[in-house]
Design a protein around this motif. Sequence first.
Motif, PDB file in Angstrom:
ATOM      1  N   LEU A  87      26.558  74.788 -74.055  1.00 39.44           N
ATOM      2  CA  LEU A  87      25.333  74.802 -74.106  1.00 39.44           C
ATOM      3  C   LEU A  87      24.754  73.629 -74.426  1.00 39.44           C
ATOM      4  O   LEU A  87      25.149  73.128 -74.790  1.00 39.44           O
ATOM      5  CB  LEU A  87      24.528  75.376 -75.740  1.00 39.44           C
ATOM      6  CG  LEU A  87      25.368  76.974 -76.294  1.00 39.44           C
ATOM      7  CD1 LEU A  87      24.767  77.132 -77.173  1.00 39.44           C
ATOM      8  CD2 LEU A  87      24.736  78.029 -75.398  1.00 39.44           C
ATOM      9  N   ASP A 133      31.112  76.460 -77.093  1.00 41.32           N
ATOM     10  CA  ASP A 133      30.906  77.164 -79.025  1.00 41.32           C
ATOM     11  C   ASP A 133      32.318  77.849 -78.234  1.00 41.32           C
ATOM     12  O   ASP A 133      32.651  78.455 -76.863  1.00 41.32           O
ATOM     13  CB  ASP A 133      30.251  78.717 -79.088  1.00 41.32           C
ATOM     14  CG  ASP A 133      28.968  78.178 -79.919  1.00 41.32           C
ATOM     15  OD1 ASP A 133      29.417  77.970 -80.747  1.00 41.32           O
ATOM     16  OD2 ASP A 133      28.092  76.872 -78.807  1.00 41.32           O
ATOM     17  N   MET A 134      33.611  79.054 -78.901  1.00 39.31           N
ATOM     18  CA  MET A 134      34.214  79.317 -78.472  1.00 39.31           C
ATOM     19  C   MET A 134      33.827  81.063 -78.089  1.00 39.31           C
ATOM     20  O   MET A 134      32.634  81.166 -78.787  1.00 39.31           O
ATOM     21  CB  MET A 134      35.836  79.642 -79.299  1.00 39.31           C
ATOM     22  CG  MET A 134      36.907  78.184 -79.773  1.00 39.31           C
ATOM     23  SD  MET A 134      38.572  78.923 -79.516  1.00 39.31           S
ATOM     24  CE  MET A 134      38.603  79.341 -77.845  1.00 39.31           C
ATOM     25  N   SER A 135      34.820  81.916 -77.586  1.00 38.82           N
ATOM     26  CA  SER A 135      33.802  83.012 -77.065  1.00 38.82           C
ATOM     27  C   SER A 135      34.173  83.996 -78.475  1.00 38.82           C
ATOM     28  O   SER A 135      33.232  85.758 -78.898  1.00 38.82           O
ATOM     29  CB  SER A 135      34.767  83.408 -75.975  1.00 38.82           C
ATOM     30  OG  SER A 135      36.656  84.261 -76.286  1.00 38.82           O
ATOM     31  N   SER A 185      34.359  89.313 -78.547  1.00 45.39           N
ATOM     32  CA  SER A 185      33.314  88.369 -77.799  1.00 45.39           C
ATOM     33  C   SER A 185      31.466  89.100 -77.328  1.00 45.39           C
ATOM     34  O   SER A 185      31.031  88.264 -76.315  1.00 45.39           O
ATOM     35  CB  SER A 185      33.758  87.176 -76.345  1.00 45.39           C
ATOM     36  OG  SER A 185      34.098  88.716 -75.513  1.00 45.39           O
ATOM     37  N   VAL A 215      32.187  78.060 -74.409  1.00 47.27           N
ATOM     38  CA  VAL A 215      30.589  78.258 -73.513  1.00 47.27           C
ATOM     39  C   VAL A 215      29.910  77.059 -73.861  1.00 47.27           C
ATOM     40  O   VAL A 215      29.976  76.614 -75.104  1.00 47.27           O
ATOM     41  CB  VAL A 215      29.802  79.665 -73.958  1.00 47.27           C
ATOM     42  CG1 VAL A 215      28.455  79.687 -73.414  1.00 47.27           C
ATOM     43  CG2 VAL A 215      30.659  80.920 -73.838  1.00 47.27           C
ATOM     44  N   LEU A 220      25.522  84.838 -77.455  1.00 45.10           N
ATOM     45  CA  LEU A 220      27.134  84.172 -78.405  1.00 45.10           C
ATOM     46  C   LEU A 220      27.734  84.965 -79.566  1.00 45.10           C
ATOM     47  O   LEU A 220      27.171  84.842 -80.089  1.00 45.10           O
ATOM     48  CB  LEU A 220      26.866  82.773 -77.742  1.00 45.10           C
ATOM     49  CG  LEU A 220      27.405  81.837 -77.493  1.00 45.10           C
ATOM     50  CD1 LEU A 220      28.611  82.377 -76.240  1.00 45.10           C
ATOM     51  CD2 LEU A 220      27.240  80.451 -77.887  1.00 45.10           C
ATOM     52  N   ALA A 221      29.136  85.520 -78.980  1.00 47.44           N
ATOM     53  CA  ALA A 221      29.259  86.184 -79.727  1.00 47.44           C
ATOM     54  C   ALA A 221      28.994  85.085 -81.350  1.00 47.44           C
ATOM     55  O   ALA A 221      28.905  85.655 -82.653  1.00 47.44           O
ATOM     56  CB  ALA A 221      30.775  86.491 -79.656  1.00 47.44           C
ATOM     57  N   PRO A 222      29.997  83.756 -81.164  1.00 51.08           N
ATOM     58  CA  PRO A 222      30.128  83.465 -82.921  1.00 51.08           C
ATOM     59  C   PRO A 222      28.422  82.616 -82.824  1.00 51.08           C
ATOM     60  O   PRO A 222      28.300  82.650 -84.180  1.00 51.08           O
ATOM     61  CB  PRO A 222      30.227  81.752 -82.054  1.00 51.08           C
ATOM     62  CG  PRO A 222      31.078  82.160 -81.005  1.00 51.08           C
ATOM     63  CD  PRO A 222      30.227  83.255 -80.597  1.00 51.08           C
TER      64      PRO A 222
END
Lengths: 477, 97
Positions: free
Chosen positions: B76, B40-42, A130, B74, A50-52
Amino acid sequence: MSAESSAFDLLKVPLIGRLFRWRHARTFLQIPMLVVGIVMIVHGLCGPTLAPKNLATTLSWVHFRGALVLMLLCAGNLFCMACPFMLVRQWARRLFRPRFIWPRKLRNKWLSAALFALILFVYELFDLWSSPWWTAWLIVAYFAAILVIDGFFKHAVFCKFVCPIGQFNFVASTLSPLEVKVRDEGVCVPCITKDCIRGRRDAAGLVVIQRGCELALFQPGKSGNMDCTFCLECVQACPHDNVGILSRPPASELMTDPRRSGIGYFSRRPDIAALALVFTFGALLNAFGMVSPVYALERWLARALHTGHEAPVLGSIFVLSLIVEPVLMLGLAAWLTRVWAGSRRATLPLIVRYAYGLVPLGFGMWLAHYSFHFLTGFLTLIPVTQNAVASLGTPLLGEPLWTLTGIPTRFVQPLELGFLVLGLTGSLLVTYRLTQDEDTPHPARAFIPWAAICLLLWVAAVWLIFQPMEMRATFMG
Amino acid sequence: MIEAEIAPRPARIGLATVTLRLSDAAGQPVRQARIALEADMSHPGMRPEFGEAREVAAGCYQGRLAFTMAGDWVVLMRVTLPGGQKLERQMEVNGVR
């Protein structure tokens, strides 16, 4: 007669000046950058997908880009100075001596301008922001490219003719307030050794004990920051201690057209003008890729092209934005400058000359865009680092504080607008000065079409920053 | 087994409801699990949103999350089973408008 410049000289500032004058200053700055680069590669390949939550994506697309443009605005090309790729290349060159000379046909900015556009395209196509995995591989590819190119070819070929990040920095640093420059031109007149470009060898003439400028910039003839990586070899090499990091009015080098060492005349370099246009129109395009209307355009283009694949749709947008749009706009302005203002220059030389006037506007857009991500998200580095450390087994830095972000958007947006206003002001000033230098019967008439382009692009930029941001990695989804 | 869904579809900016159904190998609902939600944002550099899903029926859990801006998200889902076993699932919610 000698007359030392009265400009501010960073090298004369206590501590900082001493650091930059230190022989190993560059290595000192490169080593932490290399360590960070290695951490980014490892975390990008092995860390969270996950990029963040990944250091590769967070550092690349939030911190590096933001800090880069702010550093260029406030100081100069210090990121090229601290470039970790160069450190690896230096080590590699102890093992492999380059033997070849870079082909004459490639000694220009056409390749690097194309690579710059390609990087922007790849960024959108593969949604690099991303993907930690792709981001890590991009860094690896960069290391590989520099080792191969500078492993085979002499001098700093990668920096001068290939590196897309370097080209971005070169163009943006034309607006920086600092420049590596001769302190007193009079001191250079009797100089016969020209160590600043030739370097120095030992008494036997066999071993290079101090390099000169690898990018072929001879200090007395150097004008501006184009192609200068701030490596400070010239500072070390000059036996008269006559090279400093001096202040100058930002964008001043865009307003004049002297013969520049290692570059020639800006007005005779369509390749550098093309790079400046990719820089400017690419700034708008890169921001356009992050707002809602781009998806409507993509859907429309996909229907028109009868395709469900992203590459041809995105490719069309890039061709329209980076080739068709600049050619039409600048072509029309050049035609008006000839017909209405009576300029005797041909169309292409006019486009080349005035393309540099758009650089401040382009930089304003890059600043607005990248500083937005940086300022609204700079604190995210803390939880991402905490998480990375915790994933090693022990939360040495504590549990990740995921609520940390940065400055709220409502405070950053006025700053973005300020950068755009600064960019427009710079572009109008440069364009005005260019029209004054032109051998044109009606300078005011020459100014109007180019100023109109600046205004048009500025309106587009303002429209872009007020669009709802839509960070999507999906195509037409 | 974990089944997850989100409403409304297509997802919109604002609050969304995440529904999870937990069942064991025999297909029996899993009760009294604790479920933490995170969106979460990408793009990196954005603040994640947090929530919690509570049991609303046998093996069925619901929680709310806020999608604060348009784009790809996304979600989780971190599940802690009554025995302490931990599971994590990820659900992509693309094109939030």
